[in-house]
Design a protein around this motif. Structure first.
Motif, PDB file in Angstrom:
ATOM      1  N   CYS A 103       0.829  -1.212   0.000  1.00  0.00           N
ATOM      2  CA  CYS A 103       0.000   0.000   0.000  1.00  0.00           C
ATOM      3  C   CYS A 103       0.859   1.256   0.000  1.00  0.00           C
ATOM      4  CB  CYS A 103      -0.962   0.009   1.184  1.00  0.00           C
ATOM      5  SG  CYS A 103      -0.203   0.516   2.741  1.00  0.00           S
ATOM      6  N   ARG A 139       1.950  -3.248   7.781  1.00  0.00           N
ATOM      7  CA  ARG A 139       0.856  -4.192   7.955  1.00  0.00           C
ATOM      8  C   ARG A 139       0.670  -5.062   6.715  1.00  0.00           C
ATOM      9  NH1 ARG A 139      -1.325  -6.833  12.143  1.00  0.00           N
ATOM     10  NH2 ARG A 139      -3.556  -6.484  12.443  1.00  0.00           N
ATOM     11  N   CYS A 140       1.240  -4.641   5.587  1.00  0.00           N
ATOM     12  CA  CYS A 140       0.968  -5.344   4.334  1.00  0.00           C
ATOM     13  C   CYS A 140       1.952  -6.473   4.024  1.00  0.00           C
ATOM     14  CB  CYS A 140       0.997  -4.374   3.163  1.00  0.00           C
ATOM     15  SG  CYS A 140      -0.207  -3.053   3.251  1.00  0.00           S
TER      16      CYS A 140
ATOM     17  N   TYR B 198      -7.651  -6.358  15.335  1.00  0.00           N
ATOM     18  CA  TYR B 198      -7.898  -5.041  14.721  1.00  0.00           C
ATOM     19  C   TYR B 198      -7.151  -4.990  13.391  1.00  0.00           C
ATOM     20  CZ  TYR B 198      -6.993  -0.002  14.112  1.00  0.00           C
ATOM     21  OH  TYR B 198      -6.845   1.263  13.611  1.00  0.00           O
ATOM     22  N   HIS B 199      -7.792  -4.407  12.395  1.00  0.00           N
ATOM     23  CA  HIS B 199      -7.188  -4.385  11.060  1.00  0.00           C
ATOM     24  C   HIS B 199      -5.799  -3.763  11.073  1.00  0.00           C
ATOM     25  CE1 HIS B 199     -11.494  -4.780  10.446  1.00  0.00           C
ATOM     26  NE2 HIS B 199     -11.244  -5.275   9.254  1.00  0.00           N
ATOM     27  N   GLY B 200      -5.680  -2.674  11.808  1.00  0.00           N
ATOM     28  CA  GLY B 200      -4.370  -2.044  11.919  1.00  0.00           C
ATOM     29  C   GLY B 200      -3.811  -1.562  10.594  1.00  0.00           C
ATOM     30  N   GLY B 253      -3.740   0.748   3.109  1.00  0.00           N
ATOM     31  CA  GLY B 253      -4.084  -0.528   3.743  1.00  0.00           C
ATOM     32  C   GLY B 253      -5.551  -0.559   4.097  1.00  0.00           C
ATOM     33  N   PHE B 255      -7.556  -4.239   4.317  1.00  0.00           N
ATOM     34  CA  PHE B 255      -7.797  -5.578   4.868  1.00  0.00           C
ATOM     35  C   PHE B 255      -9.268  -5.829   5.149  1.00  0.00           C
ATOM     36  CE2 PHE B 255      -3.705  -3.839   6.239  1.00  0.00           C
ATOM     37  CZ  PHE B 255      -2.900  -4.595   5.401  1.00  0.00           C
ATOM     38  N   MET B 366     -12.426  -8.861   7.864  1.00  0.00           N
ATOM     39  CA  MET B 366     -10.984  -8.626   7.857  1.00  0.00           C
ATOM     40  C   MET B 366     -10.324  -9.847   7.269  1.00  0.00           C
ATOM     41  SD  MET B 366      -8.294  -7.876  10.921  1.00  0.00           S
ATOM     42  CE  MET B 366      -6.541  -8.150  10.642  1.00  0.00           C
ATOM     43  N   ARG B 677       0.278 -11.670   9.269  1.00  0.00           N
ATOM     44  CA  ARG B 677      -0.976 -11.335   9.960  1.00  0.00           C
ATOM     45  C   ARG B 677      -1.620 -12.592  10.539  1.00  0.00           C
ATOM     46  NH1 ARG B 677      -0.921  -8.185   5.478  1.00  0.00           N
ATOM     47  NH2 ARG B 677      -2.214  -9.583   4.289  1.00  0.00           N
ATOM     48  N   GLU B 685      -2.819 -11.084  18.564  1.00  0.00           N
ATOM     49  CA  GLU B 685      -3.717  -9.942  18.440  1.00  0.00           C
ATOM     50  C   GLU B 685      -5.145 -10.179  18.933  1.00  0.00           C
ATOM     51  OE1 GLU B 685      -3.530  -7.867  14.731  1.00  0.00           O
ATOM     52  OE2 GLU B 685      -1.501  -8.598  14.338  1.00  0.00           O
TER      53      GLU B 685
END
Ligand SMILES: Cc1cc2nc3c(=O)[nH]c(=O)nc-3n(C[C@H](O)[C@H](O)[C@H](O)COP(=O)(O)OP(=O)(O)OC[C@H]3O[C@@H](n4cnc5c(N)ncnc54)[C@H](O)[C@@H]3O)c2cc1C
Ligand code: FES
Ligand code: FES
Lengths: 155, 787, 292
Positions: A103, A139-140, B198-200, B253, B255, B366, B677, B685
């Motif tokens: 991203c 995060r990606c 949480y998507h974060g 981002g 998700f 998510m 993730r 998480e």
């Protein structure tokens, strides 16, 4: 109302004198006064590294930095990393070549951290790269290609 | 990986938007700034459940702020997610509420010249809350007498009373589970939970709205679907769609967190309409964390199995804690059923899902949409079965997986199709060899403080939600392709890219089809005024569905190109081919074997313009009538410190069957990110709440919501990815998706690796050191008591 | 809910360049002023609306607070950055536990910004360098307009976010006494992810003759209101030959003497449980580092 004061900064080689309030954070002065939006707000509490800029050659978190406290400083943001003629820094090239960008929101901070690391350690070990980046969240990507890209810049 | 069948597909290429990203020039919604723009802030509820008794904005207005209260906004009940057909859409919220249902819910919004001023105006607001009893546990919420969050909601246009806080319920039955369990030699049963991760996404949600002179609005928003955002705004604010322009903006981002129109979008629009000035509203991180999270799960799972490992029956019962609003729980339950039944063949099956309101942040999709949750339970169970029957876990999977030629309904009971490409076996066997499976040993053979274990998990996601018949979910894309007069190409679509390279993949397909060099194929900026409908970039549909629409448009354009070329070089269009000529930087239309019959694409387009034949352009709306599974396999090796309960992922092999891989680097990047993730979901998480106040334990700050760093992930050498060698007949150039699949199998693989290391089945994710140590302690005590 | 993007609190910012100026400002503004050094704690506190100063007094422009000097003891100016202390420790192995602690702190950026004085004055039970300094028996020099005093670090901490500093006082330097011969030290912590703030931490400095522990200092972090010394265990170990039995005994004592809580980072059960092994690991490492 707080009084505003003029601070003198060199940002990406350019002399600027924004008028700021005492409680203005560097991240917002860069993004709003100077319209350098490559520096990102993501957490505001020092946790993500998205707001990283180099102050006098060293990475700091602009979301925790008062603009008045860096009066006189030399600042490098992501916008100043490519050469003035527009050609990319080798780190930027490496990020593109290794698919290290998804991203792109973490990318400015990551590239500045890589610049800092390579300036002190021209051929960092993978372990060293990972340690140096631990304050910068992505995060990606899962970091894999970012680490790879930076490693490829080592001599 | 270079595929000889193709010129650009499957080749590593730089992404088109990469240059802007590495130079800081990419503008995300939060970077957009307009002349004379106001900054907005939202007053948020400190209470988990409260009626709003009174609001006084006069002081804030005296400070020069524009304020909106529930009185100033449309009263229409809506659902922010517009992907399901209207009749299956549950509507339970308004732009601003008169009753708050979770801490952090917005109540009053203000806009002022600067954010500081807006914040001062917030302080000047006087809001009187009448606090109500709250409920945080879904099981408690279903008890009689529990605080009631909603009295009634709308389902489509029908009023639906809500009882015991049950937002919706879904059941799926095939065969007779009781009989299936009777036929089994072994019945296994367990309960699994996953957290409200949480998507974060690194960019908190942002929106800018500019009111236009004609009464319309222009909107820049964090959104996975610009058209759904536009349609919803149109119906909420009663503005004709022709006057609403939602711009496609790069997204930092997502998700899944912006499949729905974010609640702040409507708030920002209402402010801008009232102020008649541009307004910007960017959530702070803490507001963002109070805005959304992953659907948690609580799954009770039972399997019946024959001695040889053949499954006879499966029964999955789940309760989902959806928080204060129902964003998309009904399709979620359908999908959870679909994930369950489509992983392994079940002669008899039953699924029961209940979605329950609680006074917490609303949960939404998510990455995986219930799939990592279900797969965590199912893959844990596969290992339990293997252990009980003393069969290799890989063999249990090979024996039962739903594969080639079989019917599957990943996207829920109404979306059925037949699997036409499948790399499951290839991935399991190759991965097994790569990870050194045979040497992993059993947990009983491991001693010492630090113990290593290897686990496997497999899973899948569907590529989109398409099916032969229209179902409950809307799924199609629209694309325009145009050959410019210099031979370059424009691609225009409302499809989004969240970073995975969706649009680059589309451009590659167009380049491949038109035989034009990739660097001459541009992705046009897009907005709702200039594009046809695209449902959303979600459900791993970007390449398979969105890409297919671009390919179709390119095919139509090619016909026109050949038609025009045939007029110039006098060859029957059906005999023509087009190939890139990199030395000239051009596509060249030619008759193979006839060197004289050649003309560049540019010459054709220019001639067509001069002669007035018209533009070489096509627009296509396309629905995929299939949603093939993209399978994944993860092998993960962990090291458990039995003294501290800390778990480190040491090594991993991740594989995907994505059909033809369009962007190998970016697809591998999806696998690596998904793995990271997935490990986070497995080990780290969750958003937890303080039971007394209903606040997030972490306060909404990333300080105490941790995600993994570069230092926590396996080294470059220890993480490998590969692709199955398959071709999906229904996909563009044989492609399927990757996206969500990438993290679906991970949590199960991690739990299985932990079992292999220490012989304890941990069923509660995140499997934190605290939980591991408690389990190890319990285990040791039981051992001492001689079991 | 605060606002982590901007500072909503309005204040004046002053950056004196000499100690007398600083002390005059502290006297003039009294409790309305907060000292800021690297700001890595102060700015988040402002954002969380935990503090509401009218004046921020920046101490980092005062040259004497920015210097490191050695005269037997090591004198580190309170406003010396963690980065510089870390570099110093890398070159001077005697302060190994301080080096460990600094190496474990968060992000490279935080280490560039944060100061040693700030890490101590924050008085967080989880402050890493503070715990290492505790077992190095560091003292802090405090200066106020009424004069100056030197306080041992373990008397400095009073509770979470509470120190023995009087209004109008500032921390001028941290004094680390010379480490006696045959001493090794180490610091370890457990966090949720790499570079995280401690769930629990431990620092050990031990003097040994190769077999017996001649003396030792042990500190535990994030298991009580302040970074804590563990006098009971120190006594238990002093003069004893170190073997597995003794270590078990000491570890039990650690687990009994700490007073951990359950909070957002971990649980009481967990902290007590792992305190034993964390202590043993840290002690072990310190023991191995004893120079002979
Ligand atoms: C992302 C992040 C990660 C962190 N990780 C860690 C970690 O792993 N371990 C850890 O221990 N800490 C950690 N911290 C906390 C913090 O960075 C350190 O405590 C740091 O050393 C504080 O120094 P500072 O100069 O920034 O302090 P400031 O924020 O400037 O000040 C902190 C406090 O000390 C007072 N103060 C500062 N200097 C003086 C002085 N000379 N005299 C009197 N009072 C003074 C201030 O008034 C304030 O109360 C982290 C912080 C962040 C933001
Ligand atoms: S925004 Fe500064 S560290 Fe996250
Ligand atoms: S590329 Fe999206 S956060 Fe790193």
């Amino acid at each position: 109302m707080m009084t505003k004061r003029r601070v003198t900064l060199t940002v990406n080689g350019e002399h600027v004198e924004p008028l700021v309030e005492a409680n203005a954070l560097l991240v917002n002065v860069l993004r709003e006064e100077l319209q350098l939006t490559g520096t990102k707000y993501c957490c505001g509490t020092g946790q993500c590294g998205g707001c990283t800029v180099l102050v006098n050659g060293e990475p700091i978190l602009s979301c925790l930095t008062l603009a008045v406290a860096v009066d006189g400083a030399d600042i490098l943001t992501i916008e100043g990393v490519a050469k003035p003629d527009g050609s990319l820094d080798p780190i930027q090239e490496a990020f593109l070549d290794h698919g290290a960008v998804q991203c792109g929101f973490c990318t400015p901070g990551m590239i500045l951290m890589a610049k800092d690391l390579l300036a002190h350690d021209p051929s960092p070990s993978e372990e060293r790269i990972r340690e140096h980046l631990r304050g910068n969240l992505c995060r990606c990507t899962g970091y894999h290609r970012i680490v790879k890209a930076i490693g490829s810049c080592g001599q | 990986m270079n595929d000889d069948r193709f010129d650009v597909i499957g080749r590593v290429t730089r992404r088109q938007d990469g240059h802007a990203m590495v130079t800081g020039r990419q503008l995300y919604s939060s970077d957009i700034s307009l002349p004379n723009m106001l900054q907005a802030r939202v007053l948020r509820s400190p209470y988990p459940h409260a009626r709003i008794a009174a609001i006084d904005t006069s002081e804030a207005e005296r400070l020069g702020a524009v304020c909106i209260t529930p009185e100033d906004v449309p009263r229409v009940k809506y659902n922010e997610r517009q992907v399901s057909v209207p009749a299956k859409t549950y509507r339970d919220r308004t732009v601003l509420p008169d009753k708050v249902r979770h801490v952090g819910q917005g109540v009053v919004a203000v806009a002022a010249r600067t954010e500081a001023l807006a914040d001062r105006a917030l302080d000047a607001l006087d809001v009187e809350f009448e606090s109500l009893p709250a409920v945080f546990d879904p099981h408690e919420a279903m008890r009689d007498g529990a605080p009631q969050l909603h009295d009634a909601v709308l389902l489509g246009e029908t009023v639906l009373p809500i009882e015991r806080n049950i937002a919706c319920y879904r059941e799926a039955v095939e065969g007779d589970v009781a009989r299936g369990l009777e036929e089994a030699d072994l019945v296994v049963e367990n309960e699994f939970t996953t957290g409200r991760a949480y998507h974060g996404q690194l960019e908190s949600k942002a929106v800018v709205c500019r009111p236009e002179a004609d009464g319309g609005i222009t909107v820049w928003a964090t959104a996975q679907s610009i058209h759904n955002t536009r349609q919803l705004l149109g119906s909420l604010f009663d503005i004709p769609l022709s006057k609403i322009n939602v711009q496609r903006v790069p997204i930092g981002g997502s998700f899944g967190s912006s499949i729905q129109m974010n609640s702040s979008v409507a708030v920002c629009v209402a402010l801008a309409l009232k102020a008649q000035k541009s307004v910007k509203l960017v959530l702070t991180r803490e507001e963002d964390m109070y805005d959304h999270c992953k659907y948690p799960s609580n799954i009770h799972l039972t399997y019946g199995v024959k001695r040889d490992g053949t499954l006879t029956a499966g029964y999955l019962k789940t309760v989902v804690d959806i928080g204060g609003h129902n964003i998309q729980a009904y399709p979620l339950l359908g999908c959870m059923a679909g994930w369950f039944v489509s992983l392994y063949r079940l002669p008899h099956l039953k699924f029961e899902g209940t979605a329950v309101y609680t006074n917490k942040a609303p949960a939404c999709a998510m990455q995986g949409y219930g799939n990592p949750q279900v797969t965590f339970a199912v893959e844990s169970m596969m290992d339990t079965i293997a252990e009980e029957l003393d069969i290799d876990p890989i063999d249990v999977r090979l024996k039962n997986y739903v594969g080639l030629g079989e019917t599957f309904w990943g996207q829920g009971p109404t979306v059925r199709s037949v699997i036409r490409s499948c790399g499951v076996e290839e991935m399991l066997l190759k991965g097994k060899a790569m990870v050194g499976w045979e040497g992993r040993g059993s947990s009983t053979s491991k001693t010492g403080r630090f113990r290593r274990g290897i686990g496997v998990g497999r899973g899948f996601h569907t590529s989109g939600t398409g099916a032969p018949t229209p179902g409950e979910v809307i799924d199609y894309s629209t694309a325009m392709v145009k050959i410019n007069e210099d031979g370059s190409v424009d691609c225009l679509t409302a499809l989004m890219c969240h970073g995975g390279g969706t649009l680059d993949a589309g451009a590659k397909m167009v380049a491949e089809e038109l035989g034009v060099p990739l660097d001459r194929v541009g992705i046009s900026p897009s907005n709702t005024r200039s594009t046809g409908y695209d449902v959303c970039t979600h459900a791993t549909r970007g390449v398979y569905c969105g890409g297919a629409s671009l390919l179709r448009a390119a095919q139509d354009v090619k016909k026109i190109l050949f038609d025009f070329a045939s007029r110039i070089i006098d060859v029957n269009p059906d005999a023509l081919k087009v190939r890139p000529d990199t030395s000239r930087g051009q596509g060249v239309v030619c008759l193979p074997g006839a060197p004289a019959k050649r003309i560049t694409v540019a010459e054709v387009a220019k001639t067509a313009q001069i002669k007035g034949w018209g533009s070489i352009i096509a627009v296509v709306s396309h629905r995929q009538v299939n949603c093939p599974p993209c399978f994944v396999v993860n092998f993960v090796e962990v090291e458990v410190d039995t003294a501290t309960g800390q778990i480190r992922p040491m090594r991993a092999v991740a594989a995907v069957d994505a059909g033809t891989v369009i962007n190998p680097d970016l697809a591998a990047g999806q696998l690596e990110g998904g793995l990271c993730r997935g490990i986070g979901l497995a080990l780290l998480e969750d958003t937890t709440y303080k039971p007394d106040t209903g606040e997030l334990t972490c306060g909404g700050y990333l300080t105490d919501y941790k995600v993994y760093t570069a230092q926590d992930m396996p080294s470059l050498e220890d993480l490998s990815t590969f692709f199955a060698d398959t071709y999906e007949p229904s996909g563009p150039f044989g492609a399927k998706g990757v996206g969500e699949a990438a993290n679906n199998a991970t949590a199960g693989a991690v739990a299985n690796a932990i079992y292999n290391a220490v012989g304890i089945r941990l069923t509660e994710a995140p499997i934190t050191p605290e939980r591991v140590l408690s389990a190890l302690t319990r285990d040791a005590e039981q051992l001492q008591q001689g079991r | 809910m605060g606002n982590t993007r901007i500072l909503t609190r309005e204040f004046e910012y002053v950056a004196p360049e000499t100690m007398p100026e600083l002390l005059a400002l502290l006297d003039r503004y009294g409790p309305a002023a907060t000292i800021i050094a690297g700001g890595t704690d102060v700015v988040p506190q402002l954002k969380y609306e935990k503090i509401s100063p009218d004046y921020l007094i920046d101490v980092t422009k005062i040259a004497e607070l920015r210097t490191v000097r050695r005269d037997g003891a090591l004198h580190i100016g309170a406003a010396v950055r963690l980065r510089d202390v870390k570099a110093y420790c890398r070159d001077n192995e005697t302060y190994a536990c301080l080096g460990d602690a600094l190496g474990s702190i968060g992000q490279a950026q935080v280490v560039n910004m944060g100061t040693l004085g700030g890490n101590i004055c924050t008085a967080s039970p989880a402050a890493d360098s503070a715990l290492a300094l505790l077992v190095l028996e560091a003292r802090v020099r405090l200066i106020g307009s009424g004069g100056e005093r030197v306080v041992p670090l373990d008397a400095f901490f009073r509770g979470p976010k509470m120190t023995g500093m009087e209004p109008g006082e500032v921390m001028a330097e941290i004094q680390v006494p010379a480490v006696v011969d045959h001493t090794g030290s180490a610091f370890r912590k457990i966090g949720r992810v790499a570079g995280d703030i401690s769930k629990i931490s431990c620092a050990v400095a031990v003097q040994s003759d190769g077999e017996r522990c001649l003396s030792c200092r042990i500190g535990m972090g994030a298991v009580g209101p302040t970074p804590m010394r563990m006098p009971g265990v120190e006594q238990l170990l002093s003069g004893r030959a170190i073997d597995a039995g003794v270590m078990d005994e000491a570890a039990d004592r650690i687990a009994a003497d700490i007073s951990p809580l359950t909070d957002v980072r971990s649980t009481e059960f967990y902290r007590r449980r792992v305190s034993r092994v964390l202590f043993k690991d840290t002690f072990d490492q310190a023991w191995k580092r004893v120079q002979r």
